[in-house]
Design an enzyme around this catalytic site. Structure first.
Site, PDB file in Angstrom:
ATOM      1  N   LEU A   1       0.865  -1.181   0.000  1.00  0.00           N
ATOM      2  CA  LEU A   1       0.000   0.000   0.000  1.00  0.00           C
ATOM      3  C   LEU A   1       0.895   1.222   0.000  1.00  0.00           C
ATOM      4  O   LEU A   1       1.779   1.351   0.864  1.00  0.00           O
ATOM      5  CB  LEU A   1      -0.890  -0.014   1.249  1.00  0.00           C
ATOM      6  CG  LEU A   1      -1.701   1.247   1.525  1.00  0.00           C
ATOM      7  CD1 LEU A   1      -2.749   1.481   0.441  1.00  0.00           C
ATOM      8  CD2 LEU A   1      -2.359   1.151   2.904  1.00  0.00           C
TER       9      LEU A   1
ATOM     10  N   HIS B   1       9.942   5.048  -1.096  1.00  0.00           N
ATOM     11  CA  HIS B   1       8.589   5.603  -1.193  1.00  0.00           C
ATOM     12  C   HIS B   1       7.816   4.875  -0.103  1.00  0.00           C
ATOM     13  O   HIS B   1       7.819   3.640  -0.064  1.00  0.00           O
ATOM     14  CB  HIS B   1       8.003   5.305  -2.582  1.00  0.00           C
ATOM     15  CG  HIS B   1       6.654   5.914  -2.843  1.00  0.00           C
ATOM     16  ND1 HIS B   1       6.420   6.705  -3.939  1.00  0.00           N
ATOM     17  CD2 HIS B   1       5.477   5.827  -2.187  1.00  0.00           C
ATOM     18  CE1 HIS B   1       5.147   7.080  -3.949  1.00  0.00           C
ATOM     19  NE2 HIS B   1       4.547   6.547  -2.879  1.00  0.00           N
ATOM     20  N   LEU B   2       7.200   5.612   0.804  1.00  0.00           N
ATOM     21  CA  LEU B   2       6.460   5.010   1.904  1.00  0.00           C
ATOM     22  C   LEU B   2       5.579   3.875   1.388  1.00  0.00           C
ATOM     23  O   LEU B   2       4.831   4.045   0.423  1.00  0.00           O
ATOM     24  CB  LEU B   2       5.588   6.077   2.575  1.00  0.00           C
ATOM     25  CG  LEU B   2       4.619   5.589   3.641  1.00  0.00           C
ATOM     26  CD1 LEU B   2       5.377   5.049   4.845  1.00  0.00           C
ATOM     27  CD2 LEU B   2       3.688   6.713   4.057  1.00  0.00           C
ATOM     28  N   HIS B   3       5.697   2.718   2.021  1.00  0.00           N
ATOM     29  CA  HIS B   3       4.832   1.596   1.663  1.00  0.00           C
ATOM     30  C   HIS B   3       4.613   0.692   2.858  1.00  0.00           C
ATOM     31  O   HIS B   3       5.496   0.508   3.682  1.00  0.00           O
ATOM     32  CB  HIS B   3       5.369   0.802   0.466  1.00  0.00           C
ATOM     33  CG  HIS B   3       6.753   0.256   0.611  1.00  0.00           C
ATOM     34  ND1 HIS B   3       7.888   1.031   0.536  1.00  0.00           N
ATOM     35  CD2 HIS B   3       7.187  -1.004   0.836  1.00  0.00           C
ATOM     36  CE1 HIS B   3       8.964   0.274   0.681  1.00  0.00           C
ATOM     37  NE2 HIS B   3       8.562  -0.982   0.893  1.00  0.00           N
ATOM     38  N   VAL B   4       3.406   0.175   2.933  1.00  0.00           N
ATOM     39  CA  VAL B   4       3.017  -0.745   3.995  1.00  0.00           C
ATOM     40  C   VAL B   4       2.840  -2.117   3.364  1.00  0.00           C
ATOM     41  O   VAL B   4       2.169  -2.267   2.350  1.00  0.00           O
ATOM     42  CB  VAL B   4       1.698  -0.296   4.659  1.00  0.00           C
ATOM     43  CG1 VAL B   4       1.203  -1.333   5.657  1.00  0.00           C
ATOM     44  CG2 VAL B   4       1.879   1.053   5.337  1.00  0.00           C
TER      45      VAL B   4
END
Length: 139
Positions: A43, A97-100
């Site tokens: 995400l 890149h921010l990701h969950v």
């Protein structure tokens, strides 16, 4: 990120292919190309933020609501017993890149500590099927 290409920004913009699970105005979720288990989803915020501390506070709640829905889909659609939800900030963050990570989990699935086995989808069609199933299960 000025002057640097970002793999996840390219996916968000549709410039690079991915098996999209969710496409919302503020975030996109897609299957991890090297999943821990089939259905492993990433995400990302649609806008480029490198880490959690860079994400503006007003986006925090809505962003994690998406993660919550994805975790639910792991159980309701894939029949997982639960899920693993995690993120790295800089250290061990393979794409800046921010990701969950939202990963389906089952008891005795072999995931121990931080020694994570990676799997492959048998085909592009199998990956597309997982993405479609998870997308259909978001409530």
């Amino acid at each position: 990120m000025a002057g640097q290409a970002c793999l996840f920004c390219e996916i968000v913009k549709g410039e690079r292919s991915a098996h999209v699970v969710m496409d919302a105005p503020d975030a996109v979720a897609f299957l991890d190309a090297r999943p821990l288990f089939k259905g492993h989803t990433l995400l990302v915020p649609r806008d480029h933020y490198e880490t959690l501390t860079d994400l503006p506070g007003e986006f925090l709640g809505p962003f994690f609501e998406h993660a919550q829905r994805l975790a639910g889909a792991m159980e309701s659609v894939l029949g997982a017993a639960g899920s693993f939800v995690a993120m790295n900030n800089r250290v061990s963050q393979s794409v800046p890149h921010l990701h969950v990570h939202v990963v389906p989990r089952n008891r005795k699935d072999g995931l121990r500590g931080f020694f994570w086995p990676r799997q492959k989808y048998e085909s592009d069609e199998e990956a597309a099927d997982y993405a479609a199933r998870l997308s259909g299960g978001l409530t």
